[in-house]
Design a protein around this motif. Structure first.
Motif, short mmCIF file in Angstrom:
data_model
loop_
_atom_site.label_atom_id
_atom_site.label_comp_id
_atom_site.label_asym_id
_atom_site.label_seq_id
_atom_site.Cartn_x
_atom_site.Cartn_y
_atom_site.Cartn_z
N TYR A 188 30.83 42.18 38.34
CA TYR A 188 31.35 41.36 37.43
C TYR A 188 32.59 40.61 37.22
N PRO A 189 32.32 39.66 36.47
CA PRO A 189 33.29 38.32 36.49
C PRO A 189 34.49 38.45 36.15
N VAL A 190 35.21 37.86 36.49
CA VAL A 190 36.76 38.10 36.22
C VAL A 190 37.06 37.03 35.29
N PHE A 191 37.79 36.74 34.57
CA PHE A 191 38.31 35.67 34.10
C PHE A 191 39.01 35.76 33.25
N ARG A 219 36.65 32.98 37.81
CA ARG A 219 38.42 33.02 38.89
C ARG A 219 37.16 33.39 40.31
N TYR A 220 37.36 34.87 39.42
CA TYR A 220 35.98 34.89 41.03
C TYR A 220 35.37 36.40 40.49
N LEU A 221 34.75 37.32 41.50
CA LEU A 221 33.64 37.69 40.90
C LEU A 221 33.84 39.26 41.66
N LEU A 265 34.52 38.32 45.27
CA LEU A 265 33.62 37.00 46.05
C LEU A 265 34.14 35.62 45.23
N SER A 266 34.29 34.74 45.58
CA SER A 266 34.60 33.41 45.12
C SER A 266 33.25 33.38 44.31
N LEU A 267 33.54 31.91 42.81
CA LEU A 267 32.49 31.41 43.02
C LEU A 267 31.14 31.03 43.55
N SER A 268 31.86 30.46 44.54
CA SER A 268 30.47 29.89 45.35
C SER A 268 29.79 31.01 46.39
#
Length: 220
Positions: A76-79, A85-87, A19-22
């Protein structure tokens, strides 16, 4: 490329979604078909604050994917460079685990009582073996009386507490037997010592009573 489904095999009943941050879907695994893994605002907020979020999917999503059972999902968030940046979301069917847990519970429900029963029976057997010498000591001690002071307890070859107890009781019985023997000897000696003067006294009485006598004669 990101508009195409992921063709990689993530394993049986495992679904992946990026997913995107939105919260918009960037890409997802092909086995998701037309189903979208849910993401709530609370989950999105937690994920963006660098938290991994675990949840159980609702029945509607679960039924549309696997028909029955339960599904667990992690978001899970990816940084990159300290910025989100995205999930990544991964969902998996818990049915194999649930079945294993059910088998484990059944195994425990059967094996634990059997183990307790076996331990109890084993404990009774060991306790009986441990107390058999004590019971034998009790029976032998009860059979020892004044007429049977020569009986003694059996002593084992192993120098344990029971053997030491038997030896101690045997030593006590030896002292009791010796005391009884001395008592009998004293009684016999006293009887012998008293027999002669009593016989003389009896003879004097018989002589004194054989004929009528005066008061002076009786006093003498």
């Amino acid at each position: 490329l990101i508009q195409r489904p992921l063709q990689a095999n993530f394993g049986t009943n495992r679904y992946v979604q990026v997913l995107s941050l939105s919260g918009n879907i960037i890409i997802r695994s092909s086995d998701l078909k037309n189903v979208t893994l849910p993401v709530s605002s609370d989950v999105l907020a937690l994920a963006l604050s660098q938290h991994q979020v675990f949840e159980t999917l609702d029945k509607t999503t679960t039924q549309s994917l696997i028909g029955r059972g339960r599904m667990r999902m992690v978001t899970y968030p990816v940084f990159e460079d300290g910025m989100p940046r995205y999930l990544v979301q991964v969902a998996a069917n818990t049915q194999p685990l649930d079945e294993n847990m059910l088998q484990l519970r059944l195994l425990l429900f059967i094996s634990v009582p059997l183990a307790i029963l076996a331990a109890a029976l084993g404990g009774l057997f060991i306790a009986k073996k441990a107390f058999d010498p004590i019971a034998k000591i009790i029976r032998t001690a009860q059979s020892i009386s004044a007429e049977h002071l020569d009986k003694r307890l059996e002593t084992g070859k192993v120098d344990d507490e029971v053997t030491r107890l038997s030896k101690t009781l045997n030593a006590m019985f030896d002292r009791i037997e010796q005391a009884f023997r001395l008592q009998k000897q004293f009684t016999a000696d006293a009887s012998h010592e008293l027999k002669t003067p009593l016989t003389i006294l009896l003879g004097e009485m018989e002589v004194a009573l054989s004929n009528p006598r005066t008061e002076k004669d009786y006093v003498e």
